[in-house]
Design a protein around this motif. Structure first.
Motif, short mmCIF file in Angstrom:
data_model
loop_
_atom_site.label_atom_id
_atom_site.label_comp_id
_atom_site.label_asym_id
_atom_site.label_seq_id
_atom_site.Cartn_x
_atom_site.Cartn_y
_atom_site.Cartn_z
N TRP A 165 47.78 45.89 43.23
CA TRP A 165 47.23 45.82 44.81
C TRP A 165 46.51 47.12 45.10
CZ3 TRP A 165 44.97 43.26 48.24
CH2 TRP A 165 44.68 43.59 49.64
N ASP A 166 46.58 48.21 44.83
CA ASP A 166 45.67 49.34 44.93
C ASP A 166 44.13 48.98 44.59
OD1 ASP A 166 47.68 50.46 46.48
OD2 ASP A 166 48.44 51.80 44.89
N ASN A 167 44.13 48.49 43.22
CA ASN A 167 43.00 48.48 42.75
C ASN A 167 42.19 47.07 42.97
OD1 ASN A 167 42.80 50.69 40.73
ND2 ASN A 167 44.00 49.56 39.58
N ALA A 171 38.19 46.49 45.39
CA ALA A 171 37.13 45.69 45.19
C ALA A 171 37.72 44.23 45.12
CB ALA A 171 36.16 45.96 43.95
N PRO A 172 37.97 43.54 46.22
CA PRO A 172 38.69 42.37 46.15
C PRO A 172 37.77 40.95 45.71
CG PRO A 172 37.88 42.82 48.53
CD PRO A 172 37.69 44.19 47.52
N VAL A 173 36.57 41.16 45.83
CA VAL A 173 35.78 40.14 45.14
C VAL A 173 35.75 39.97 43.63
CG1 VAL A 173 33.36 39.11 45.13
CG2 VAL A 173 34.32 39.83 47.30
N THR A 174 35.52 41.24 43.11
CA THR A 174 35.49 41.37 41.73
C THR A 174 36.83 40.96 41.20
OG1 THR A 174 33.75 43.06 41.83
CG2 THR A 174 35.05 42.95 39.79
N ALA A 175 37.90 41.60 41.70
CA ALA A 175 39.27 41.38 41.32
C ALA A 175 39.67 39.75 41.42
CB ALA A 175 40.11 42.26 42.14
N TYR A 206 33.59 42.58 34.67
CA TYR A 206 32.61 43.90 34.51
C TYR A 206 31.29 43.44 35.07
CZ TYR A 206 30.66 48.10 32.42
OH TYR A 206 30.05 49.31 32.25
N ALA A 207 30.62 42.11 34.55
CA ALA A 207 29.48 41.71 34.74
C ALA A 207 29.27 41.50 36.27
CB ALA A 207 29.07 40.47 34.09
N VAL A 208 30.14 41.18 36.82
CA VAL A 208 30.16 40.80 38.33
C VAL A 208 30.08 42.32 39.17
CG1 VAL A 208 31.43 40.05 40.36
CG2 VAL A 208 31.38 38.61 38.56
N ALA A 209 31.08 43.25 38.63
CA ALA A 209 31.01 44.77 39.10
C ALA A 209 29.55 45.06 38.91
CB ALA A 209 32.07 45.51 38.48
N LEU A 210 28.81 44.88 38.07
CA LEU A 210 27.81 45.55 37.74
C LEU A 210 26.47 44.94 38.55
CD1 LEU A 210 26.82 45.62 34.03
CD2 LEU A 210 26.84 47.41 35.30
N LEU A 211 26.56 43.47 39.04
CA LEU A 211 25.75 42.98 40.14
C LEU A 211 25.89 43.48 41.36
CD1 LEU A 211 25.61 39.31 38.74
CD2 LEU A 211 23.82 40.98 38.26
N ARG A 212 27.27 44.10 41.58
CA ARG A 212 27.69 44.34 42.96
C ARG A 212 27.63 45.85 42.91
NH1 ARG A 212 30.33 41.05 46.33
NH2 ARG A 212 31.60 42.61 47.04
N GLY A 213 27.01 46.52 42.03
CA GLY A 213 26.90 48.05 42.15
C GLY A 213 28.14 48.70 42.29
N GLU A 214 29.27 48.21 41.59
CA GLU A 214 30.55 49.08 41.42
C GLU A 214 30.74 49.85 40.27
OE1 GLU A 214 32.57 45.33 44.14
OE2 GLU A 214 33.04 45.81 41.91
N VAL A 215 29.89 49.97 39.23
CA VAL A 215 30.13 50.47 38.11
C VAL A 215 29.54 51.82 38.14
CG1 VAL A 215 29.82 50.52 35.51
CG2 VAL A 215 30.16 48.40 36.69
N ASP A 216 30.24 52.80 37.62
CA ASP A 216 29.70 54.37 37.81
C ASP A 216 29.22 54.68 36.32
OD1 ASP A 216 29.05 56.79 38.18
OD2 ASP A 216 31.15 57.43 38.72
N ALA A 353 35.32 53.52 29.61
CA ALA A 353 35.93 54.21 30.88
C ALA A 353 35.16 53.90 32.17
CB ALA A 353 35.74 55.70 30.59
N THR A 354 34.04 53.26 32.05
CA THR A 354 33.34 52.88 33.13
C THR A 354 33.95 51.50 33.83
OG1 THR A 354 31.74 51.60 31.92
CG2 THR A 354 31.49 53.93 32.29
N VAL A 355 34.92 50.92 33.46
CA VAL A 355 35.48 49.48 33.90
C VAL A 355 35.87 49.83 35.17
CG1 VAL A 355 37.27 47.83 33.72
CG2 VAL A 355 35.95 48.67 31.71
N PRO A 356 35.54 49.41 36.27
CA PRO A 356 36.00 49.73 37.75
C PRO A 356 37.27 49.38 38.09
CG PRO A 356 34.37 47.65 37.54
CD PRO A 356 34.48 48.24 36.42
N ALA A 357 37.36 49.69 39.37
CA ALA A 357 38.78 49.37 39.83
C ALA A 357 39.25 47.94 40.17
CB ALA A 357 39.22 50.16 41.05
N GLY A 358 38.15 47.12 40.47
CA GLY A 358 38.40 45.55 40.69
C GLY A 358 38.71 44.84 39.60
#
Length: 469
Positions: A165-167, A171-175, A206-216, A353-358
């Motif tokens: 749940w913490d993750n 980022a609920p949409v990506t998750a 990961y692709a969704v997170a990229l589009l949403r700017g969530e990847v560092d 290592a760049t895989v985001p929390a969502g």
């Protein structure tokens, strides 16, 4: 006519199966056989893909370096094949049973403390393997009948729910999209693609997170980032190969209570894997059960000594073998070597290592839930009778302890939900059973005397009905 290569390394010689190209209907490629090297390499690559999603998720969730985990996963697989003399085909990937204790240890003692716990767990698993090798595995079945094994497996998955749940909350949409893709791909696709639901979910998430700017990408090699942005002149400056990040273990008595219960799950997974392979290849592998436990213990100790995650046999690769009918250990040598090479390619670890929390939250929700339900599956598969008060208590009390994460402190030793729940399952089963036998009351189910029925007392990734299907 078959030929066998000569080798000094146990299990490294294989007979050529038939013409090396075809498998006759109803036949299988045995562990000591192989297809042509071209086909063996292809199957080995399938094993790499099958294990990859779950194996790299563990270090990402726990904060361990992914490349280091991948390296020791590959090395551990090769050691497993050598120690079992090539009789048990298996890939050793990251064990999800370590996530909760590693996370707790990281918060109190850092990575060194977590590695010390992993190393101690591997040592205990190795010692259990030695005992099983000389005394047999019957005592494990008596110690952990299906109701106990199912409870321990289930409570580990349920104890991890807050971490998921913490993750997800980050980022609920990506998750949510990650969860949907994982669930749908498992029924939408056939064959190997259908078994890669974890990897597919991570890729799409990961692709969704990229589009949403969530990847560092700050941890990625600057030269590689520049090349990806169109500056091809930066390619020669990219550091393509390098050693992963290593770390040393530290030993703290207070952490033993967190880690040692994980051994019970590793024992169940390893014994279950050996029985599944024996079932599918129609070979008696009981004599090498102890070797399998020792091998996983050695692999886990090696990982814990240098910065990798604890290992276990992988059910994901059981699916590849069942679909390909190839149980050749040659393919696993390929998989282990490929994993080692990937671990040494620097950009691979950096990108993982760049895989985001969502994405991690979505994958964790599915995986932790499946671990919990696997415990229930063990009960159903072994027809545990919950009309008996002992079985009901063994199943119910430990789950509440794990879900609420009960915590007790004894000096330096801290026991949390998984440890307390595991001990509770064992204590309730054997304690109430002893009282019931003393009083002559109904003690609930015990391990059957019949060997074939008793063999089902531990979790198996594939049972007879599943294999036929």
């Amino acid at each position: 006519m078959t030929t066998r290569s000569k080798t000094l390394i146990p299990g490294l010689g294989w007979s050529l199966h038939g013409d090396g190209r075809t498998i006759r209907p109803g036949d299988v490629v045995a562990p000591d056989e192989r297809l042509s090297w071209g086909r063996s390499i292809g199957i080995g690559m399938q094993h790499v893909v099958a294990m990859f999603g779950a194996t790299f998720l563990v270090p990402l969730i726990t904060g361990f370096p992914p490349s280091t985990t991948l390296l020791f996963s590959g090395i551990g697989t090769l050691l497993f094949l050598i120690i079992t003399a090539g009789r048990v085909p298996s890939y050793l990937g990251s064990s999800f049973a370590f996530i909760a204790p590693v996370t707790a240890a990281m918060g109190s003692y850092g990575m060194g403390g977590a590695l010390g716990g992993i190393l101690a767990t591997g040592a205990l698993l190795f010692l259990i393997g030695v005992v099983v090798h000389f005394a047999g595995a019957r005592w494990i079945q008596l110690l952990m009948p299906p109701v106990v094994t199912g409870s321990i497996v289930a409570l580990i998955g349920l104890n991890l729910a807050p971490a998921a749940w913490d993750n997800v909350d980050a980022a609920p949409v990506t998750a949510t999209i990650t969860i949907i893709v994982m669930l749908v791909s498992g029924v939408l696709f056939r064959g190997l693609l259908g078994r890669l639901s974890i990897l597919l979910g991570v890729v799409v998430g990961y692709a969704v997170a990229l589009l949403r700017g969530e990847v560092d990408f700050s941890a990625v090699d600057p030269a590689l980032r520049a090349a990806a942005g169109g500056d091809l002149g930066s390619l020669p400056q990219v550091q393509w190969f390098g050693w992963p990040e290593f770390a040393s273990p530290e030993f703290h008595v207070g952490l033993l209570g967190l880690f040692l219960p994980v051994v019970l799950v590793l024992v169940a997974e390893n014994v279950g894997h050996v029985k599944s392979v024996a079932l599918m290849t129609e070979r008696d592998l009981d004599p090498v059960t102890g070797r399998a436990l020792m091998a996983d213990g050695v692999a886990t100790m090696l990982a814990g000594s240098s910065g990798g995650s604890g290992t276990t046999t992988y059910a994901e690769n059981i699916g590849v073998m069942a679909s390909s009918k190839a149980y050749s250990t040659a393919a696993y040598w390929v998989a282990g070597l490929v994993a080692i090479v990937l671990a040494l390619i620097s950009p691979v670890g950096q990108l993982i290592a760049t895989v985001p929390a969502g994405v991690l939250g979505g994958a964790g929700t599915v995986l932790y839930g499946m671990i919990g339900v696997l415990g229930v599956r063990i009960w159903v598969q072994n027809r545990v009778d919950f009309s008996h008060p002992i079985n009901l208590a063994v199943a119910g009390v430990p789950l509440i302890i794990a879900i609420a994460n009960f915590t007790m402190v004894f000096g330096e030793v801290v026991l949390e939900g998984i440890a307390l729940g595991s001990f509770a399952a064992l204590a309730i089963h054997h304690g109430m059973g002893a009282v019931a036998r003393w009083r002559g009351t109904d003690g609930g189910s015990e391990v059957p005397e019949d060997k074939e029925e008793a063999d089902a007392a531990l979790a198996t990734p594939v049972n007879r009905d599943g294999l036929a299907e």
